[in-house]
Design an enzyme around this catalytic site. Sequence first.
Site, short mmCIF file in Angstrom:
data_model
loop_
_atom_site.label_atom_id
_atom_site.label_comp_id
_atom_site.label_asym_id
_atom_site.label_seq_id
_atom_site.Cartn_x
_atom_site.Cartn_y
_atom_site.Cartn_z
N GLU A 1 0.87 -1.19 0.00
CA GLU A 1 0.00 0.00 0.00
C GLU A 1 0.90 1.24 0.00
OE1 GLU A 1 -1.63 0.69 3.94
OE2 GLU A 1 -3.36 1.77 3.13
N ASN B 1 -6.90 6.23 -1.83
CA ASN B 1 -5.84 5.27 -1.53
C ASN B 1 -6.07 4.11 -2.50
OD1 ASN B 1 -4.05 3.45 -0.40
ND2 ASN B 1 -4.58 3.93 1.70
N LYS C 1 -9.39 2.02 -2.01
CA LYS C 1 -9.63 1.48 -0.66
C LYS C 1 -10.98 1.91 -0.10
CE LYS C 1 -7.13 1.25 3.79
NZ LYS C 1 -5.85 1.62 4.42
N GLU D 1 -6.04 8.84 7.50
CA GLU D 1 -6.59 8.37 6.22
C GLU D 1 -7.97 8.97 5.94
OE1 GLU D 1 -5.92 4.44 4.61
OE2 GLU D 1 -4.79 3.95 6.42
N CYS E 1 -4.88 -3.01 2.77
CA CYS E 1 -4.65 -2.95 4.22
C CYS E 1 -5.87 -3.23 5.09
CB CYS E 1 -4.00 -1.61 4.60
SG CYS E 1 -3.25 -1.73 6.25
N ASN F 1 0.20 -1.27 5.32
CA ASN F 1 1.14 -0.61 6.25
C ASN F 1 0.49 -0.72 7.63
OD1 ASN F 1 3.30 1.32 4.75
ND2 ASN F 1 1.40 1.31 3.57
N1 CDV Z 1 -3.08 1.32 6.65
C1 CDV Z 1 -4.05 0.72 7.37
O1 CDV Z 1 -5.15 0.54 6.89
N2 CDV Z 1 -3.72 0.38 8.66
C2 CDV Z 1 -4.67 -0.22 9.55
C3 CDV Z 1 -4.43 0.21 10.98
C4 CDV Z 1 -4.61 1.67 11.15
C5 CDV Z 1 -5.36 -0.53 11.92
C6 CDV Z 1 -4.64 -1.74 9.49
O2 CDV Z 1 -5.73 -2.33 9.43
O3 CDV Z 1 -3.57 -2.34 9.52
#
Ligand code: CDV
Length: 299
Positions: free
Chosen positions: A47, A110, A127, A146, A172, A197
């Site tokens: 990501e 994103n 996303k 975000e 993510c 991430n």
């Molecule tokens: N980049 C993300 O989406 N990170 C989220 C954190 C913030 C919980 C994750 O689900 O890993």
Amino acid sequence: MSRKLRVGAAQLGPIQLADSKASVIRRLLNLMEEAHTSGCHLIVYPELALTTFFPRHWRDSTAEIDLWFEREMPSSETRPLFEAAVRLQMSFYLGYAELAFEQEDIRRYNTSILVGPDGRVVGKYRKVHLPGHRDFRPNYPFQQLEKRYFDVGNLGFPVWWHRDVIMGMAICNDRRWPETYRVMGLQDVELIMLGYNTHTINQYHAESKHLKMLHHHIVMQAGAYQNGTWIVATAKTGIEDGCELMGGSCIVAPTGEIVAHAVTQEDELITFDCDMDLGGQIKRNRFNLPITVASSTTV
Ligand code: CDV
């Protein structure tokens, strides 16, 4: 004859705020070369793979924020990736921040794209599950902005018929939600590409590294098994802008087993020969999924 696809998860070590995009792209190219040498036909990057995980930084000025965003893909800076894909006959998934013009409005997403061995964009995903907050939180060890920097993705969870495989994308936090997998599962998805991430510490409550890794695995192992799909999950990892990202890139089989796992907190390629027919038994016999849509987009 089995349908095998050799895939690579191209984990990235940290990208610091001061690192140039050109230096990051050189790292991505090195990993693509390595994937080619290892016999891969598809490589999955993390990501927001072109920048630091910038949602941890508060900025007031839109001009400053927009420096993190891509206005076109490819651009003059990212074109070497597309050219390498053609030269190496590689498909790739790339996560990045997208600035889009929609109905005379600017939107920021994103985003991830799937690029084919002809250097053309096969598909795009934006996303849906945006974590974090919009306001500045002075008591937090870092920000998770975000919700401030991105609009909610408006493309749903489509799948694409590519390299003889039904492929889908997620980003993510999407991996923590069962509907992410199920919406693609109902379209017969066979391989989900996912960049992420994830910090090793939370902003608001204590949680051990062990639990964070357990939850990372448990959601993907369940999603893979319950929908009979492969998942290629690729992290950015290491100490980035003073904050630790947990890493743990892995490839999950439709059986729910983790078949390959990164062992470093640096740039690292992990690979696996994925048998694309493995999920069929699980989808059709174990669960008898009511698959109604076969690959919504065919390229
Ligand atoms: N980049 C993300 O989406 N990170 C989220 C954190 C913030 C919980 C994750 O689900 O890993």
